[in-house]
Scaffold this active site. Structure first.
Site, PDB file in Angstrom:
ATOM      1  N   GLY A 169       0.839  -1.162   0.026  1.00 16.55           N
ATOM      2  CA  GLY A 169      -0.149  -0.085   0.084  1.00 16.55           C
ATOM      3  C   GLY A 169       0.900   1.369  -0.143  1.00 16.55           C
ATOM      4  O   GLY A 169       0.387   2.177   0.470  1.00 16.55           O
ATOM      5  N   ARG A 193     -14.897 -14.910 -11.186  1.00 15.10           N
ATOM      6  CA  ARG A 193     -14.302 -13.705 -11.041  1.00 15.10           C
ATOM      7  C   ARG A 193     -15.649 -12.575 -11.121  1.00 15.10           C
ATOM      8  O   ARG A 193     -15.828 -11.635 -10.599  1.00 15.10           O
ATOM      9  CB  ARG A 193     -13.922 -13.415 -12.282  1.00 15.10           C
ATOM     10  CG  ARG A 193     -13.387 -11.938 -12.449  1.00 15.10           C
ATOM     11  CD  ARG A 193     -12.751 -11.468 -14.093  1.00 15.10           C
ATOM     12  NE  ARG A 193     -11.624 -12.357 -14.137  1.00 15.10           N
ATOM     13  CZ  ARG A 193     -10.901 -12.120 -15.203  1.00 15.10           C
ATOM     14  NH1 ARG A 193     -11.348 -11.534 -16.249  1.00 15.10           N
ATOM     15  NH2 ARG A 193      -9.908 -12.956 -15.286  1.00 15.10           N
ATOM     16  N   ASN A 242      -5.520   3.362 -12.989  1.00 16.45           N
ATOM     17  CA  ASN A 242      -4.441   2.253 -12.490  1.00 16.45           C
ATOM     18  C   ASN A 242      -3.210   2.981 -12.769  1.00 16.45           C
ATOM     19  O   ASN A 242      -2.908   3.768 -13.781  1.00 16.45           O
ATOM     20  CB  ASN A 242      -4.457   0.928 -13.453  1.00 16.45           C
ATOM     21  CG  ASN A 242      -3.714  -0.125 -13.061  1.00 16.45           C
ATOM     22  OD1 ASN A 242      -3.614  -0.444 -11.760  1.00 16.45           O
ATOM     23  ND2 ASN A 242      -2.965  -0.898 -13.857  1.00 16.45           N
ATOM     24  N   HIS A 257       0.881   1.639 -13.558  1.00 11.63           N
ATOM     25  CA  HIS A 257       1.594   0.563 -13.872  1.00 11.63           C
ATOM     26  C   HIS A 257       3.082   1.089 -14.052  1.00 11.63           C
ATOM     27  O   HIS A 257       3.675   2.139 -14.575  1.00 11.63           O
ATOM     28  CB  HIS A 257       1.226   0.109 -15.249  1.00 11.63           C
ATOM     29  CG  HIS A 257       1.707  -1.177 -15.727  1.00 11.63           C
ATOM     30  ND1 HIS A 257       1.811  -2.409 -15.037  1.00 11.63           N
ATOM     31  CD2 HIS A 257       2.844  -1.513 -16.724  1.00 11.63           C
ATOM     32  CE1 HIS A 257       2.500  -3.313 -16.001  1.00 11.63           C
ATOM     33  NE2 HIS A 257       3.168  -2.682 -16.568  1.00 11.63           N
ATOM     34  N   SER A 316       3.316   4.637 -15.726  1.00 13.51           N
ATOM     35  CA  SER A 316       2.251   5.005 -16.562  1.00 13.51           C
ATOM     36  C   SER A 316       0.930   5.068 -15.882  1.00 13.51           C
ATOM     37  O   SER A 316       0.612   4.147 -15.144  1.00 13.51           O
ATOM     38  CB  SER A 316       2.187   4.333 -18.022  1.00 13.51           C
ATOM     39  OG  SER A 316       3.252   4.269 -18.601  1.00 13.51           O
ATOM     40  N   ASP A 375      -3.656  -3.689 -18.641  1.00 11.31           N
ATOM     41  CA  ASP A 375      -2.556  -2.572 -18.651  1.00 11.31           C
ATOM     42  C   ASP A 375      -2.613  -1.939 -20.050  1.00 11.31           C
ATOM     43  O   ASP A 375      -1.742  -1.286 -20.602  1.00 11.31           O
ATOM     44  CB  ASP A 375      -1.448  -3.058 -18.408  1.00 11.31           C
ATOM     45  CG  ASP A 375      -1.014  -3.535 -17.091  1.00 11.31           C
ATOM     46  OD1 ASP A 375      -1.783  -3.055 -16.353  1.00 11.31           O
ATOM     47  OD2 ASP A 375      -0.342  -4.617 -16.973  1.00 11.31           O
ATOM     48  N   GLU A 410       5.984   6.953  -8.804  1.00 16.38           N
ATOM     49  CA  GLU A 410       4.740   6.558  -8.641  1.00 16.38           C
ATOM     50  C   GLU A 410       4.045   7.412  -7.534  1.00 16.38           C
ATOM     51  O   GLU A 410       2.855   8.183  -7.642  1.00 16.38           O
ATOM     52  CB  GLU A 410       4.556   5.213  -8.454  1.00 16.38           C
ATOM     53  CG  GLU A 410       4.765   4.123  -9.153  1.00 16.38           C
ATOM     54  CD  GLU A 410       4.756   2.934  -8.780  1.00 16.38           C
ATOM     55  OE1 GLU A 410       5.041   2.008  -9.643  1.00 16.38           O
ATOM     56  OE2 GLU A 410       4.776   2.424  -7.412  1.00 16.38           O
TER      57      GLU A 410
END
Length: 218
Positions: free
Chosen positions: A15, A66, A108, A110, A137, A146, A175
């Protein structure tokens, strides 16, 4: 005073990006309304608790497929009344029904300069290929792993002495610097997804997104 838009942060492990989002929430237009995690042992849950943020644990192994897992995730996010969904080291692939339920509202991050190196072990792959640069990214999430439209990227030079572990640490600094900024843009209404195109302040971005400079020391 305007009411801040809310985000739900999805995590699976340490995290550290969640912590960056927590630390910079006061400077941005978002409020973290909840954290959703698929692992009881994830350290990120402790980060949420220390910050007074409610959390929900939805373990993927408890569901037959899922679709059932995704439905439980969406239920938790709805209970947190989140306007947007931010994936921060969430190590499960979201199904089409989940993504279609929140179009243009899922981000997201990546650890590669997409479209290069989707998937896992990006630092190892960069070193094995002998690349002279690496980066991160941030993209909207679609049904391709992705592969969603890119909002922003930031890069560093790969140094001769970089190991996989050292390179990972340097990428984490990118990030933690960039993700809260981009989340802030989204919740402030500066970002919009129109089909496969990303617009920032009503101007269409190139396919590689905004090139954001690395912070000092990265």
């Amino acid at each position: 005073m305007s009411i801040k838009k809310t985000i739900a942060v999805l995590i699976s492990g340490n995290g550290s990006n969640l912590q960056a989002l927590i630390d910079q929430a006061g400077e941005q237009a978002y409020r973290i309304s909840g954290v959703v995690c698929n692992r009881h042992s994830a350290f990120g849950l402790q980060r949420a608790a220390r910050a007074g943020i409610p959390s929900a644990i939805i373990e993927h192994g408890a569901f037959p497929d899922r679709a059932a897992f995704d439905a439980a995730l969406l239920g938790a996010i709805d209970r947190f009344q989140a306007d947007f969904i931010v994936l921060a080291g969430f190590m499960r692939i979201l199904g089409p029904a989940f993504i279609r339920a929140r179009p243009g509202a899922i981000l997201n991050i990546h650890p590669s300069l997409l479209p290069k190196y989707p998937g896992m072990h990006t630092h190892r792959r960069v070193l094995a290929a002998g690349d002279n640069e690496h980066g991160v990214s941030i993209h909207f999430v679609n049904e391709e792993l992705d592969g969603g439209p890119i909002i922003a990227r930031s890069r560093i030079a790969v140094e001769r002495e970089d190991s996989e572990e050292n390179l990972a640490g340097r990428i984490h600094r990118l990030e933690h610097h960039l993700y809260p900024k981009v989340v802030g843009w989204l919740v402030a209404g500066r970002l919009e997804l129109r089909g496969d195109a990303v617009y920032f302040d009503s101007v269409e971005l190139p396919a590689t997104g905004i090139e954001h400079p690395a912070p000092a020391g990265a």
